[in-house]
Design an enzyme around this catalytic site. Structure first.
Site, mmCIF file in Angstrom:
data_model
loop_
_atom_site.group_PDB
_atom_site.id
_atom_site.type_symbol
_atom_site.label_atom_id
_atom_site.label_comp_id
_atom_site.label_asym_id
_atom_site.label_seq_id
_atom_site.Cartn_x
_atom_site.Cartn_y
_atom_site.Cartn_z
ATOM 1 N N GLU A 148 -50.197 -17.954 13.518
ATOM 2 C CA GLU A 148 -51.615 -17.236 12.600
ATOM 3 C C GLU A 148 -52.948 -17.316 13.252
ATOM 4 O OE1 GLU A 148 -50.698 -15.356 8.532
ATOM 5 O OE2 GLU A 148 -49.549 -14.121 9.373
ATOM 6 N N GLU A 332 -43.445 -10.884 11.627
ATOM 7 C CA GLU A 332 -43.453 -10.927 9.948
ATOM 8 C C GLU A 332 -43.873 -9.462 9.124
ATOM 9 O OE1 GLU A 332 -45.707 -13.740 8.242
ATOM 10 O OE2 GLU A 332 -45.428 -14.940 10.048
HETATM 11 C C1 GAL Z 1 -48.181 -14.630 6.420
HETATM 12 C C2 GAL Z 1 -47.660 -16.473 7.487
HETATM 13 C C3 GAL Z 1 -46.246 -16.745 6.547
HETATM 14 C C4 GAL Z 1 -46.642 -16.284 5.168
HETATM 15 C C5 GAL Z 1 -46.901 -14.995 5.353
HETATM 16 C C6 GAL Z 1 -46.434 -14.113 3.385
HETATM 17 O O1 GAL Z 1 -49.752 -13.863 6.731
HETATM 18 O O2 GAL Z 1 -47.723 -16.250 8.651
HETATM 19 O O3 GAL Z 1 -46.450 -18.357 6.883
HETATM 20 O O4 GAL Z 1 -47.792 -16.567 4.086
HETATM 21 O O5 GAL Z 1 -47.734 -14.368 5.018
HETATM 22 O O6 GAL Z 1 -47.241 -13.191 3.362
#
Ligand code: GAL
Length: 688
Positions: A148, A332
């Site tokens: 990110e 994700e």
């Molecule tokens: C994302 C990040 C992850 C984790 C997640 C939690 O933005 O890439 O590592 O922190 O959020 O929601």
């Protein structure tokens, strides 16, 4: 190929947080859930390189071998989003500095400045060590660079890099002074050394300086990504490379531009709403991700055509069209809780499946999650996981198993997503409308994009996100939602669309400023006045909670304008108040096309009716015209076959006319499918 025939399913796997005895159980559970891809090592730098140049790969060797033995492929991350403590101690000058001049310290993640040579060198060293060791590992499917990208900094390294970038962009100081309007408040620069990053200052900052700072960071982070990518590619050109996008108006990344530099657009998505808002956001993000992937495909195609490269399909004798259905991936999402202001909201049963399939419906080649197993400690110890704190004997893990099975049943799905409306999104317009000194603090390009998308979503129209300059063939209607910064090239793009018979709907502030955020003079909406056939003389920002009434019964918020007709007809006017009887929404026949202008932000119902009317007038049709209210329909088309995704967002059973084989249950549907509240169906509609 980074993916086998199946849709990807899995998520971030952090074996470094667990003793080795848990790994075998992980693989067994992954197999039970039919997980086929995991992202490994995202934040594992201190476990991989515990001291400068000393690598401890033995644990990762074991993990990759175990996963490979279990038939699970790996997206191997470079861990550069989380430098180890030794790095920060050795290079305190690489710690990031805020706009207030405060240097941040180690203790979280992302504690680096990506413009600092020491950080870039260390990042390349660990990426190179991983490439040397794993580029040919049989489990490796994909490289996942960093995590990110989105940090900024105001240190001296950054200031120097910013000046170099500015010199590159503007060529000379006279051009920069002009672009930034430095004649205002005695800001004229006579030496590059006088320019700093936009640090905290006494009063309103210079808009040109702020805007270029965002652009600079987008390019700087992209360079940091690209140097890792090139190194990984060199180690094994067969393995694609990507990085996961984070979304948010704070992110200084032009995702469309980055899409041309990744082998796969990869997007993380965490809705912030708990009700139907979560479904609306999910739909928007899926359309954004697909839009960026399509934008990159169109650019690649244009470049290849301009260079006279042989067409991708030489047997057809003509240049192939840009890939209409380039793949992207949801990298994700949260298996359970939605993080909303001040609390975590438990996702209702079935919601994980619904959100995942909403992304697949919009072209994601699978559904990935953060994270596989919930840790006992660490900052995100209460973040949800496919294997929650309660362990596999849990609702969430059972739903994870069901989701794995559901995704396997959808393996055949490929192809384009049906869309008759194009919605323009522009990173720079988003950044510029966050600047101080604007007529209202409620102006927000991304909010306007979301409002227009929501209206189209509720009205049932398929929508592709486009970036100014993208091909518009095949779209009935182009929507510009407060597309504030419009260059001359973008003006030409809009004008050509309308001249050739396309329909356009632009909302307030579109075209008001040029690419340097300088207001275009002569009346709003600046560059687009002639196409829209209107001239706004004055604006009237509304207070929070205030609204304007429209003569057709609608309401508007945020903004209103004193609008003069210059060729356009009135669609509806303001009713009551200062603007009583003046045009609010207009329509202009221009060339062979039609251009609508909306001088306020319609409320959701008003907007839905308005966009429905404009879309119908343009000849667009909803994806499923007979679907009852509250049913979302998305169609994907392949060769001689199409798949209809249906989602029930109501709290009642809904009967939806449909025909075909329902893939999740295997049931043949002849007339209609009945969906329970929150239910999903996926129908193969016909075979050719
Ligand atoms: C994302 C990040 C992850 C984790 C997640 C939690 O933005 O890439 O590592 O922190 O959020 O929601």
């Amino acid at each position: 190929m980074w993916s086998d025939a199946r849709l990807c399913y899995g998520g971030d796997y952090n074996p470094e947080q667990w003793p080795a005895r848990v790994w075998a159980e992980d693989v067994a559970l992954m197999r039970r859930a039919r997980v086929n891809l995991v992202t490994v090592g995202v934040f594992a730098w201190s476990r991989l390189e515990p001291a400068p140049g000393r690598y401890t790969f033995d644990w990762l060797d074991q993990v990759l071998d175990l996963l490979h033995g279990g038939g699970i492929r790996v997206a191997l991350a470079t861990p550069t989003a989380s430098p180890p403590p030794w790095f920060s101690l050795a290079h305190p000058g690489a710690l990031p500095v805020t706009a207030d001049g405060v240097r941040l310290h180690h203790g979280s993640r992302d504690t680096y400045c990506a413009a600092t040579p020491a950080y870039r060198e260390a990042a390349l060293r660990i990426a190179g060590a991983l490439a040397d060791r794993y580029a040919h590992h049989p489990a490796l499917a994909l490289w996942h660079v960093h995590n990110e990208y989105g940090t900024t900094c105001h240190c001296e390294h950054t200031a120097r890099a910013y000046r170099r970038w500015l010199a590159d962009r503007h060529g000379d100081l006279a051009t920069l002074n002009d672009a930034w309007t430095t004649s205002f408040w005695s800001q004229h620069y006579s030496d590059w050394a006088q320019i700093s990053t936009p640090r905290a200052t006494q009063y309103l900052a210079n808009p040109g300086q702020l805007l270029d700072f965002r652009r600079f960071w987008s390019d700087t982070l992209l360079a940091a990504y690209a140097e890792q990518r090139d190194l990984l590619r060199a180690a094994n050109p067969a393995i694609p490379v990507t990085t996961n996008y984070v979304l948010g108006d704070w992110v200084p990344v032009d995702h469309a531009r980055w899409a041309g530099e990744v082998d796969l657009v990869a997007v993380d998505h965490y809705p912030s709403a708990v009700d139907v808002g979560a479904e609306e956001q999910t739909a928007l993000v899926g359309d954004l991700a697909r839009g960026w992937a399509r934008h990159a495909a169109a650019r690649r195609h244009a470049t290849a055509t301009a260079a006279g490269d042989p067409p991708a399909a030489p047997d057809r004798g003509a240049p192939a069209r840009p890939d209409p259905a380039p793949t992207w991936l949801l990298t994700e999402s949260a298996p359970n809780q939605i993080h909303t202001t001040g609390r975590m909201h438990t996702k209702e049963p079935g919601r994980m499946l619904r959100h995942s399939l909403a992304h697949v419906a919009r072209g994601s080649h699978g559904a990935m999650f953060f994270q596989w197993r919930a840790p006992a400690g660490g900052a995100e110890r209460f973040h949800s996981a496919l294997v929650p704190h309660a362990g596999p004997d849990s609702r969430v893990f059972r739903e994870a198993v069901d989701l794995g099975a559901a995704l396997e049943r959808l393996t055949e799905i490929r192809g384009t997503v049906e869309a008759s409306v194009a919605l323009a999104v522009d990173a720079a317009s988003g950044w510029a409308l966050r600047h101080p000194g604007l007529p209202s603090t409620r102006l927000d390009h991304h909010d306007e994009v979301a409002a227009a998308h929501r209206a189209l979503w509720h009205a049932g129209y398929g929508c592709d996100v486009v970036v100014p300059g993208d091909p518009l063939d095949g779209y009935r209607l182009l929507v510009l939602p407060a597309l504030y910064l419009v260059s001359d090239a973008t003006t030409g793009w809009v004008r050509e669309h309308v001249q050739r018979g396309g329909h356009l709907l632009a909302t307030y502030l579109s075209g008001a400023a040029d690419e340097h955020a300088r207001v275009r003079l002569g009346g709003y909406p600046g560059a687009l006045r002639d196409v829209l056939g209107v001239r706004a003389e004055e604006f009237h920002p509304l207070a929070d909670g205030d609204h304007v009434r429209l003569a057709d019964g609608g309401t508007g918020r945020i903004w209103a304008e004193t609008l003069h007709l210059a060729g356009a007809d009135v669609v509806t006017s303001y009713a009551g108040g200062l603007l009583d009887g003046r045009p609010a929404v207009t329509r202009h026949r221009s060339g062979a096309g039609t251009a609508w202008y909306v001088s306020t932000r319609p409320d959701d119902d008003t907007y839905r009716r308005l966009l429905d009317r404009a879309a119908q007038a343009a000849g667009a049709t909803p994806v499923h015209p007979d679907a009852p209210a509250g049913i979302e329909a998305v169609r994907r088309r392949g060769d001689g076959v199409s798949w209809l995704f249906l989602f029930n967002h109501t709290d009642r059973d809904r009967r939806v006319p449909a025909r075909g084989a329902e893939l999740l249950t295997g049931v043949r549907i002849d007339e209609a499918v009945t969906l329970p509240p929150g239910g999903v169906a996926v129908l193969r509609e016909r075979t050719g």
